[in-house]
Scaffold this active site. Structure first.
Site, PDB file in Angstrom:
ATOM      1  N   GLU A 162     -11.131  -4.432 -12.318  1.00 47.04           N
ATOM      2  CA  GLU A 162     -11.861  -3.368 -12.999  1.00 47.04           C
ATOM      3  C   GLU A 162     -11.972  -2.171 -12.066  1.00 47.04           C
ATOM      4  OE1 GLU A 162     -14.442  -4.850 -16.289  1.00 47.04           O
ATOM      5  OE2 GLU A 162     -15.622  -5.260 -14.505  1.00 47.04           O
TER       6      GLU A 162
ATOM      7  N   HIS B 266     -19.624  -7.615 -10.074  1.00 43.77           N
ATOM      8  CA  HIS B 266     -19.298  -6.482 -10.958  1.00 43.77           C
ATOM      9  C   HIS B 266     -19.522  -5.180 -10.191  1.00 43.77           C
ATOM     10  CE1 HIS B 266     -19.601  -3.558 -14.199  1.00 43.77           C
ATOM     11  NE2 HIS B 266     -18.909  -4.428 -14.931  1.00 43.77           N
TER      12      HIS B 266
HETATM   13  P1  PGA Z   1     -16.397  -0.514 -20.164  1.00 44.99           P
HETATM   14  O1  PGA Z   1     -17.060  -1.499 -19.106  1.00 44.99           O
HETATM   15  O2  PGA Z   1     -15.530  -1.336 -21.062  1.00 44.99           O
HETATM   16  O3  PGA Z   1     -17.567   0.110 -20.876  1.00 44.99           O
HETATM   17  O4  PGA Z   1     -15.615   0.472 -19.370  1.00 44.99           O
HETATM   18  C1  PGA Z   1     -16.294  -2.457 -18.485  1.00 44.99           C
HETATM   19  C2  PGA Z   1     -17.107  -3.169 -17.462  1.00 44.99           C
HETATM   20  O5  PGA Z   1     -18.074  -2.633 -16.921  1.00 44.99           O
HETATM   21  O6  PGA Z   1     -16.835  -4.300 -17.152  1.00 44.99           O
END
Ligand code: PGA
Length: 252
Positions: free
Chosen positions: A166, A94
């Site tokens: 992401e 992540h």
């Molecule tokens: P968020 O986080 O939906 O708050 O932007 C997504 C993530 O960190 O995977």
């Protein structure tokens, strides 16, 4: 077709909050026919959460794991530990792990290897930061994260793989990716995985998720997108109403 919804609770919920949210989710979302829900509570609450969702279609994921199988690694949690408490998935790499804990692709590669050895499906997070986006380096950043993160992993192409795209600049804010851009992101991911393994592997074993500031209002355009197999939410997954709104937006 069922699409995936991962709710990553990070370090945001207490035990009692995790329990009460899981109970509502089990009662009101777990039966959705078009959403496959995966919850990622903090480590200490995996067990309690598992007891609640057990017997439902909801699955459990670890937010992180150790790059080693077992041993004297104080504070670490192994892939086998995750499996034992009922996880089927583990989030690996992540952006917050890469950013705050300096996780590089080499370490992430070892973690991926551990997930597969324990029989967990990895959710590998990839994504460029703001500067890399400005410099139009998204494709090369994703390519490197995928190639280096997955190189020499023995479990593929037999095992399943989830890639969560992401973009770092979109996490935890308000600005999301323009869903139109998912096609080229998807093609970049596909090209790299086809080169590493095969097109068959990509088509049969890989799911591509989007994550980054998705809420109930933005969710439907992502759900409808042919290049999105699911969503990974942070903030929107922390209370029942906002998570429900994201889930119910999938009417495909
Ligand atoms: P968020 O986080 O939906 O708050 O932007 C997504 C993530 O960190 O995977």
């Amino acid at each position: 077709m069922k699409k995936i919804l991962v709710a990553n609770w990070k370090m945001n919920l207490s035990g009692s909050q995790s329990v009460s949210l899981s109970e509502k989710i089990k009662k009101r979302i777990s039966g959705f026919s078009k959403v496959k829900l995966i919850l990622a509570p903090a480590f200490p609450f995996l067990n309690q959460t598992e007891k609640i969702i057990s017997g439902s279609a909801v699955s459990l994921a670890g937010q992180n794991l150790a790059p080693w199988k077992e041993g004297d690694y104080t504070g670490e949690v192994s892939a086998d530990n995750l499996k034992e408490v009922g996880c089927s998935y583990a989030i690996v790499g992540h952006a917050e792990r890469r950013g705050y804990f300096n996780e590089n692709n080499d370490l992430i590669n070892k973690k991926i290897d551990q997930t597969l050895s324990a029989g967990l499906t990895p959710i590998l997070c990839v994504g460029e930061n703001h500067r890399e986006k400005e410099k139009k380096q998204t494709g090369s950043v994703l390519g490197r994260q995928i190639r280096e993160g997955l190189q020499k992993i023995k479990g593929f192409p037999e095992a399943d793989l989830i890639i969560a795209y992401e973009p770092v600049w979109a996490i935890g804010g308000e600005k999301s990716l323009d869903p139109e851009e998912m096609q080229s992101i998807f093609m970049t991911i596909k090209k790299n995985l086809t080169n590493l393994y095969s097109e068959k592997f990509f088509d049969e074993k890989v799911k591509v998720l989007y994550g980054g500031s998705v809420d109930g209002d933005k969710a439907s355009t992502f759900w409808e997108n042919d290049f999105v197999d699911g969503l990974l939410v942070g903030g929107a997954g922390l209370n029942f109403d906002s998570l429900y709104k994201v889930a119910v937006a999938n009417r495909l």
